[in-house]
Design a protein around this motif. Structure first.
Motif, PDB file in Angstrom:
ATOM      1  N   GLU A  95       0.726  -1.175  -0.018  1.00 21.15           N
ATOM      2  CA  GLU A  95       0.039  -0.024  -0.167  1.00 21.15           C
ATOM      3  C   GLU A  95       0.759   1.334   0.262  1.00 21.15           C
ATOM      4  OE1 GLU A  95      -3.709   1.338   2.698  1.00 21.15           O
ATOM      5  OE2 GLU A  95      -1.939   1.517   3.678  1.00 21.15           O
ATOM      6  N   ARG A  96       1.917   1.276   0.752  1.00 23.19           N
ATOM      7  CA  ARG A  96       2.627   2.579   1.062  1.00 23.19           C
ATOM      8  C   ARG A  96       3.559   2.571  -0.359  1.00 23.19           C
ATOM      9  NH1 ARG A  96       3.137   0.803   6.163  1.00 23.19           N
ATOM     10  NH2 ARG A  96       5.014  -0.203   5.701  1.00 23.19           N
ATOM     11  N   THR A  97       4.060   1.603  -1.069  1.00 21.71           N
ATOM     12  CA  THR A  97       4.780   1.766  -2.102  1.00 21.71           C
ATOM     13  C   THR A  97       4.089   2.308  -3.212  1.00 21.71           C
ATOM     14  OG1 THR A  97       6.203  -0.072  -1.381  1.00 21.71           O
ATOM     15  CG2 THR A  97       6.329   0.345  -3.838  1.00 21.71           C
ATOM     16  N   LEU A  98       2.814   1.825  -3.404  1.00 20.94           N
ATOM     17  CA  LEU A  98       1.929   1.987  -4.557  1.00 20.94           C
ATOM     18  C   LEU A  98       1.543   3.674  -4.224  1.00 20.94           C
ATOM     19  CD1 LEU A  98      -0.084  -1.071  -4.783  1.00 20.94           C
ATOM     20  CD2 LEU A  98       1.493   0.122  -6.612  1.00 20.94           C
ATOM     21  N   ALA A  99       1.211   4.056  -3.175  1.00 16.46           N
ATOM     22  CA  ALA A  99       0.969   5.242  -2.598  1.00 16.46           C
ATOM     23  C   ALA A  99       1.915   6.158  -3.130  1.00 16.46           C
ATOM     24  CB  ALA A  99       0.484   5.623  -1.350  1.00 16.46           C
ATOM     25  N   ALA A 100       3.251   5.964  -3.113  1.00 17.47           N
ATOM     26  CA  ALA A 100       4.421   6.757  -3.722  1.00 17.47           C
ATOM     27  C   ALA A 100       4.389   6.622  -5.036  1.00 17.47           C
ATOM     28  CB  ALA A 100       5.539   6.455  -2.893  1.00 17.47           C
ATOM     29  N   GLU A 101       4.263   5.391  -5.716  1.00 13.49           N
ATOM     30  CA  GLU A 101       4.425   5.509  -7.018  1.00 13.49           C
ATOM     31  C   GLU A 101       3.178   5.381  -7.984  1.00 13.49           C
ATOM     32  OE1 GLU A 101       5.792   1.248  -7.616  1.00 13.49           O
ATOM     33  OE2 GLU A 101       7.860   1.751  -6.594  1.00 13.49           O
ATOM     34  N   ASN A 102       2.173   5.358  -7.449  1.00 13.38           N
ATOM     35  CA  ASN A 102       0.994   5.277  -8.486  1.00 13.38           C
ATOM     36  C   ASN A 102      -0.417   6.123  -7.453  1.00 13.38           C
ATOM     37  OD1 ASN A 102      -1.188   5.542 -10.061  1.00 13.38           O
ATOM     38  ND2 ASN A 102      -1.087   3.221 -10.612  1.00 13.38           N
ATOM     39  N   PRO A 103       0.031   7.244  -7.108  1.00 11.80           N
ATOM     40  CA  PRO A 103      -1.263   7.834  -5.950  1.00 11.80           C
ATOM     41  C   PRO A 103      -2.473   7.895  -6.774  1.00 11.80           C
ATOM     42  CG  PRO A 103       0.136   9.368  -6.928  1.00 11.80           C
ATOM     43  CD  PRO A 103       0.793   8.384  -7.063  1.00 11.80           C
ATOM     44  N   VAL A 104      -2.693   7.897  -8.014  1.00  6.87           N
ATOM     45  CA  VAL A 104      -3.827   7.942  -8.570  1.00  6.87           C
ATOM     46  C   VAL A 104      -4.730   6.684  -8.192  1.00  6.87           C
ATOM     47  CG1 VAL A 104      -4.998   7.875 -10.980  1.00  6.87           C
ATOM     48  CG2 VAL A 104      -3.179   9.420 -10.419  1.00  6.87           C
ATOM     49  N   CYS A 105      -4.002   5.542  -8.082  1.00  6.36           N
ATOM     50  CA  CYS A 105      -4.725   4.319  -7.962  1.00  6.36           C
ATOM     51  C   CYS A 105      -5.487   4.175  -6.703  1.00  6.36           C
ATOM     52  CB  CYS A 105      -3.755   3.151  -7.952  1.00  6.36           C
ATOM     53  SG  CYS A 105      -4.573   1.509  -7.834  1.00  6.36           S
ATOM     54  N   GLY A 106      -4.792   4.699  -5.649  1.00 12.34           N
ATOM     55  CA  GLY A 106      -5.357   4.602  -4.239  1.00 12.34           C
ATOM     56  C   GLY A 106      -5.831   3.322  -3.688  1.00 12.34           C
ATOM     57  N   MET A 107      -4.863   2.446  -3.819  1.00 11.50           N
ATOM     58  CA  MET A 107      -4.822   1.102  -3.386  1.00 11.50           C
ATOM     59  C   MET A 107      -4.760   0.970  -1.945  1.00 11.50           C
ATOM     60  SD  MET A 107      -4.893  -2.229  -3.971  1.00 11.50           S
ATOM     61  CE  MET A 107      -4.924  -2.007  -5.826  1.00 11.50           C
ATOM     62  N   PRO A 108      -5.902   0.403  -1.208  1.00 13.38           N
ATOM     63  CA  PRO A 108      -5.628   0.023   0.097  1.00 13.38           C
ATOM     64  C   PRO A 108      -4.983  -1.274   0.512  1.00 13.38           C
ATOM     65  CG  PRO A 108      -7.854  -0.125  -0.772  1.00 13.38           C
ATOM     66  CD  PRO A 108      -7.171   0.083  -1.886  1.00 13.38           C
ATOM     67  N   TRP A 109      -4.694  -1.365   1.522  1.00 13.24           N
ATOM     68  CA  TRP A 109      -4.013  -2.659   1.980  1.00 13.24           C
ATOM     69  C   TRP A 109      -5.110  -3.974   2.201  1.00 13.24           C
ATOM     70  CZ3 TRP A 109      -5.970  -5.325   5.990  1.00 13.24           C
ATOM     71  CH2 TRP A 109      -6.547  -4.523   7.171  1.00 13.24           C
ATOM     72  N   TYR A 110      -6.267  -3.393   2.425  1.00 12.33           N
ATOM     73  CA  TYR A 110      -7.363  -4.293   2.790  1.00 12.33           C
ATOM     74  C   TYR A 110      -7.961  -5.108   1.462  1.00 12.33           C
ATOM     75  CZ  TYR A 110     -10.121   0.134   2.477  1.00 12.33           C
ATOM     76  OH  TYR A 110     -10.357   1.508   2.038  1.00 12.33           O
ATOM     77  N   LEU A 111      -8.038  -4.430   0.277  1.00  8.88           N
ATOM     78  CA  LEU A 111      -8.250  -4.930  -0.956  1.00  8.88           C
ATOM     79  C   LEU A 111      -7.335  -6.024  -1.566  1.00  8.88           C
ATOM     80  CD1 LEU A 111      -9.885  -5.027  -3.323  1.00  8.88           C
ATOM     81  CD2 LEU A 111      -8.642  -3.140  -4.307  1.00  8.88           C
ATOM     82  N   LEU A 112      -5.965  -5.763  -1.266  1.00  6.33           N
ATOM     83  CA  LEU A 112      -4.964  -6.785  -1.393  1.00  6.33           C
ATOM     84  C   LEU A 112      -5.117  -8.015  -0.652  1.00  6.33           C
ATOM     85  CD1 LEU A 112      -1.839  -4.197  -1.842  1.00  6.33           C
ATOM     86  CD2 LEU A 112      -2.994  -5.662  -3.567  1.00  6.33           C
ATOM     87  N   ALA A 113      -5.436  -7.525   0.693  1.00  6.59           N
ATOM     88  CA  ALA A 113      -5.969  -8.686   1.559  1.00  6.59           C
ATOM     89  C   ALA A 113      -6.977  -9.510   1.152  1.00  6.59           C
ATOM     90  CB  ALA A 113      -6.071  -8.180   3.244  1.00  6.59           C
ATOM     91  N   GLY A 114      -7.980  -8.931   0.701  1.00  8.41           N
ATOM     92  CA  GLY A 114      -9.143  -9.536  -0.016  1.00  8.41           C
ATOM     93  C   GLY A 114      -8.634 -10.590  -1.010  1.00  8.41           C
ATOM     94  N   ILE A 115      -8.116 -10.033  -1.851  1.00 12.89           N
ATOM     95  CA  ILE A 115      -7.305 -10.977  -2.928  1.00 12.89           C
ATOM     96  C   ILE A 115      -6.631 -12.029  -2.352  1.00 12.89           C
ATOM     97  CG2 ILE A 115      -5.656 -11.170  -4.907  1.00 12.89           C
ATOM     98  CD1 ILE A 115      -8.117  -9.536  -5.854  1.00 12.89           C
TER      99      ILE A 115
END
Length: 287
Positions: free
Chosen positions: A121-141
């Protein structure tokens, strides 16, 4: 429960209901682009009641869940991925390793998996802030794909105690595509056909395209929880998608598996991890 049953202690099996297995590269999905978009829009409408009370298409991020200080400190200490492209390969860890002893996160998410999702989540927030990827969506996957590497059976480096593999895609399992070897067995250990690999269940060809180094060791290994979580985030975010928007989030999850039941399961688990309330059986349709 769901579509994952162990073929062996380190094998993920999928239900015959699924028409697509793992992350099938573009061109193998037997639907048109228009029908995929329509399916995403239908999915957004059908699962919205499971993931938000608000009827607005924009999904606000729920309040942050209290996080055990120990695994959060571990996550903060992880090195940022190096700027150079990582080496794509899988490493055979040594025998005798023990599962990481980090405290569990919301609803029992294994601590080492929780750490991997937060780092991504933190890496993507820095690299691709437009996406807004939360950790809990990755946890769902991660929950739907491998139950977080079979309940967190991974060492402190994020490497599973036993490698995680999906079924061989040779046509013997009803409902799965036949996918011939694309990597010479380098990632999945097979020569004639492919199979999904790692806790986030990537096909070798898709992994090679999106592979990311989540723990800063210069290697992108599909078996490693940190690498797999970050790569899954990159895959979901690809094309400028915004995870804050329910329809775009649904479309991204459909890339993983072209099934509205799959989308409903992932969203239900993601929402539950975010708010700490377990999903109801009705929120988890059979995949």
């Amino acid at each position: 429960m769901g579509r994952h049953r162990k073929q062996s202690p380190a094998t993920v099996r999928r239900s015959s209901v699924i028409a697509l297995t793992g992350l099938v590269p573009a061109g193998l999905v037997a639907v048109t682009a228009a029908s995929t978009v329509d399916g995403a829009n239908q999915t957004a409408a059908s699962v919205q009641q499971h993931v938000a009370e608000d009827q607005d298409d924009s999904v606000p991020r729920p309040p942050a869940v209290a996080e055990p200080a120990e695994y959060l400190a571990h996550a903060m200490a992880r090195q940022a991925p190096p700027p150079a492209p990582p080496i794509v390969k899988t490493i055979a860890p040594q025998d005798g390793r023990q599962p990481a002893g980090l405290p569990a996160g919301p609803l029992g998410v294994p601590g080492i998996a929780m750490e991997a999702y937060q780092v991504a989540e933190r890496t993507l927030a820095a690299e691709n802030p437009v996406c807004g990827m939360p950790w809990y969506l990755l946890a769902g996957i991660g929950r739907v794909e491998s139950t977080h590497a079979f309940g967190g059976k991974a060492d402190v480096a994020g490497d599973p105690i036993s490698p995680v593999y999906g079924p061989v895609l040779d046509g013997s399992l009803a409902g799965n595509n036949v996918i011939r070897d694309s990597d010479g067995g380098a990632l999945d250990g097979l020569g004639a056909y492919d199979r999904a690999v790692g806790p986030m269940q990537f096909l070798p060809e898709t992994w090679k395209h999106y592979a990311a180094d989540g723990n800063g060791d210069g290697i992108a290994d599909p078996q490693n929880l940190f690498d797999a979580a970050l790569t899954a985030g990159k895959y979901l975010c690809d094309g400028g998608l915004n995870m804050r928007d329910l329809a775009q989030q649904s479309r991204a999850i459909l890339r993983y598996n072209n099934s509205m039941a799959y989308v409903a399961n992932v969203m239900a688990w993601a929402t539950s991890y975010a708010n700490g309330v377990a999903p109801k059986p009705g929120d988890l349709p059979r995949i």
